[in-house]
Design an enzyme around this catalytic site. Structure first.
Site, PDB file in Angstrom:
ATOM      1  N   LYS A   1      -1.026 -70.098 -13.434  1.00 43.67           N
ATOM      2  CA  LYS A   1      -0.991 -68.637 -13.394  1.00 43.67           C
ATOM      3  C   LYS A   1      -1.675 -68.061 -14.626  1.00 43.67           C
ATOM      4  O   LYS A   1      -1.262 -68.333 -15.754  1.00 43.67           O
ATOM      5  CB  LYS A   1       0.445 -68.110 -13.354  1.00 43.67           C
TER       6      LYS A   1
ATOM      7  N   GLU B   1       3.062 -73.983 -26.359  1.00 43.20           N
ATOM      8  CA  GLU B   1       2.180 -73.611 -27.478  1.00 43.20           C
ATOM      9  C   GLU B   1       2.363 -72.117 -27.676  1.00 43.20           C
ATOM     10  O   GLU B   1       1.913 -71.313 -26.863  1.00 43.20           O
ATOM     11  CB  GLU B   1       0.723 -73.960 -27.155  1.00 43.20           C
TER      12      GLU B   1
ATOM     13  N   CYS C   1      -3.605 -67.627 -32.183  1.00 39.10           N
ATOM     14  CA  CYS C   1      -2.400 -68.118 -32.852  1.00 39.10           C
ATOM     15  C   CYS C   1      -2.704 -68.830 -34.158  1.00 39.10           C
ATOM     16  O   CYS C   1      -1.820 -68.990 -34.992  1.00 39.10           O
ATOM     17  CB  CYS C   1      -1.635 -69.063 -31.924  1.00 39.10           C
TER      18      CYS C   1
ATOM     19  N   GLU D   1       4.275 -61.978 -36.136  1.00 37.38           N
ATOM     20  CA  GLU D   1       2.893 -62.134 -35.687  1.00 37.38           C
ATOM     21  C   GLU D   1       2.320 -60.799 -35.222  1.00 37.38           C
ATOM     22  O   GLU D   1       2.839 -60.186 -34.292  1.00 37.38           O
ATOM     23  CB  GLU D   1       2.828 -63.150 -34.548  1.00 37.38           C
TER      24      GLU D   1
END
Length: 479
Positions: free
Chosen positions: A178, A251, A285, A381
């Protein structure tokens, strides 16, 4: 006069089809802020159909030889090269990325990564057979895990799809993938390419939102769930998968420290770090997002970094002079703006700190200094073109600050002192430590983190191993 939107469709069992209940969602080009397509908003019936197709295809694909799987992946890599311009166009429409950089920085690595896993298919590591009990011989089989439910992110839709399907298919698994609801276009094109090469049901794509992803992870068919996404999403996947003990590969986020010591070549470090921090609008990331600078060169470094930021351009995809395009969606733009709006009084915006233009979701390359370890923008983040700068006094404090966040994906050290670099590489609690560089990745080396950055490895033989299981077989020599 309205323009008719292109219709994207799911790919299940070798066929393109709409969502079973006909629901769709609009897909927006982040460079223009305008819708260009509709995609299925898949529900339970679509997930059931995709899982059934993958399960039906699994025994046949599992039983192919490694050489056959290698041949198929090499054909896929060749097809990616042949249809590169179509893939670039789809990805640029998905993300608003610069055309030139997508051509040079994404297509070649993707092709290389597929070819790496094609080779890995024929290099299954095993231990020699032996008699560990008298009269009995033991061997170890390495087998595919089964159907894999995979969810890819919106920051690198094509490349992350490759990181997921290539090792899974190379190992003999079948896949239901997906894409993000904001970036399905390139993944649907991947389905067309892979579908022309692989047997029906080996690779399936269903479009949808987070509820679609939840249905995939909760479905009883997959043996493994793999996601690249936020910490929140990863924790939700791990919780859902635990209910029937699915294997999980995560991840997740990152907050990469960039530790700059006093003996560093400041001009060279600034040049490399600014690119590694602002590339892809900081939506990476592993981005060089959190710079720690020795106090003796702090002010000079900040001045040089702010100048580099002011000279870095963002703009439309066909502008050859830009480093990065827009943020992916209005929610991401709002998130980045929020971090800057909530800065504490002691923080200082050295460059940027504002939206660029009114069309699309562009944000200026930004540098923020004067920060302390507990500040929100240090701990969380941002996932935007924002580089923060802190000062440190010595090596111990640098390690303390670097490790003092909940993420542990990537980091870098900048120094001419080899012994110091080796000490830091040992002390930094991150899945990757770069020395005098930041962000290069190669197919042969593992990518993955610790702590809330998740677990499991992408790329490399370690990433391939994650999509296999180990079976012990013992046979009597007296039978």
């Amino acid at each position: 006069m309205s323009t008719e939107l292109r219709r994207l469709r799911n790919y299940i069992g070798g066929e393109f089809r709409d969502a079973a209940d006909g629901r769709t969602t609009e897909v927006v080009n982040p460079a223009t802020g305008e819708a260009y397509a509709t995609a299925p908003l898949s529900g339970q019936a679509d997930v059931d159909a995709a899982m059934a197709a993958a399960a039906e295809a699994f025994p046949g694909w599992r039983d192919t030889t490694p050489a056959e799987r290698q041949k198929a992946l090499l054909k896929i890599a060749d097809a990616f090269e042949e249809r590169a311009e179509e893939l670039i166009a789809a990805e640029v429409e998905n993300t608003g990325k610069p055309v030139g950089l997508t051509r040079t920085e994404e297509i070649p690595p993707m092709v290389d990564q597929i070819r790496f896993f094609a080779g890995a298919a024929r290099m299954l590591e095993g231990r020699s057979a032996g008699e560990y009990m008298e009269g009995l011989t033991s061997i170890v089989r390495r087998e595919p895990v089964g159907v894999c439910a995979q969810v890819a992110p919106w920051n690198y839709p094509m490349m992350m799809a490759v990181w997921k399907f290539a090792p899974a298919i190379a190992a003999g698994n079948t896949v239901v993938l997906k894409p993000s609801d904001t970036t399905p276009a390139s993944t649907v094109l991947l389905a067309e390419i892979l579908g022309s090469i692989l047997p029906k049901g080996v690779f399936n794509v269903i479009c949808g939102d987070r509820d679609t992803g939840r249905l995939m992870v909760e479905h009883p068919t997959p043996a493994m769930a793999s996601i690249t996404g936020s910490v929140r999403a990863g924790m939700s996947v791990a919780e859902s998968a635990s209910k029937d003990l699915k294997r999980v590969h995560l991840e997740l986020g990152g907050k990469a420290p960039v530790v700059v010591f006093e003996d560093t070549d400041i001009a060279k470090a600034v040049e490399d770090i600014s690119v590694a921090g602002f590339f892809n609008a900081g939506q990476d990331c592993t981005a060089a997002t959190r710079v720690l600078v020795h106090e003796s060169i702090h002010d000079e470094f900040v001045s040089a970094l702010a100048k580099a930021a002011a000279e870095t351009k963002t703009g439309m995809p066909d502008d050859e002079d830009v480093l990065f395009g827009p943020l992916n969606n209005p929610n991401q733009l709002k998130q980045v703006e929020g971090f800057i709006e909530r800065l504490p009084a002691h923080a200082r915006v050295e460059a940027g700190g504002k939206r660029v233009g009114e069309q699309g979701f562009f944000y200026a390359p930004t540098v923020v200094s004067g920060l302390t370890q507990d500040d929100e923008i240090i701990q969380k983040e941002v996932f935007g073109p924002v580089i923060t700068v802190q000062r440190f006094t010595d090596e111990d404090q640098a390690v303390e600050y670097a490790n003092g966040v909940e993420y542990a994906l990537a980091s870098s050290v900048w120094t001419k002192d080899h012994s110091r670099a080796m000490r830091m590489s040992k002390k930094l609690d991150f899945g990757c430590v770069w020395i005098n560089t930041h962000i290069p990745l190669v197919a042969e080396m593992p990518h993955g983190g610790f702590k809330k950055s998740g677990y499991g490895k992408d790329l490399s033989a370690y990433g391939f191993d994650d999509y296999t299981r180990i079976k012990h077989v013992m046979t009597s020599l007296d039978a």
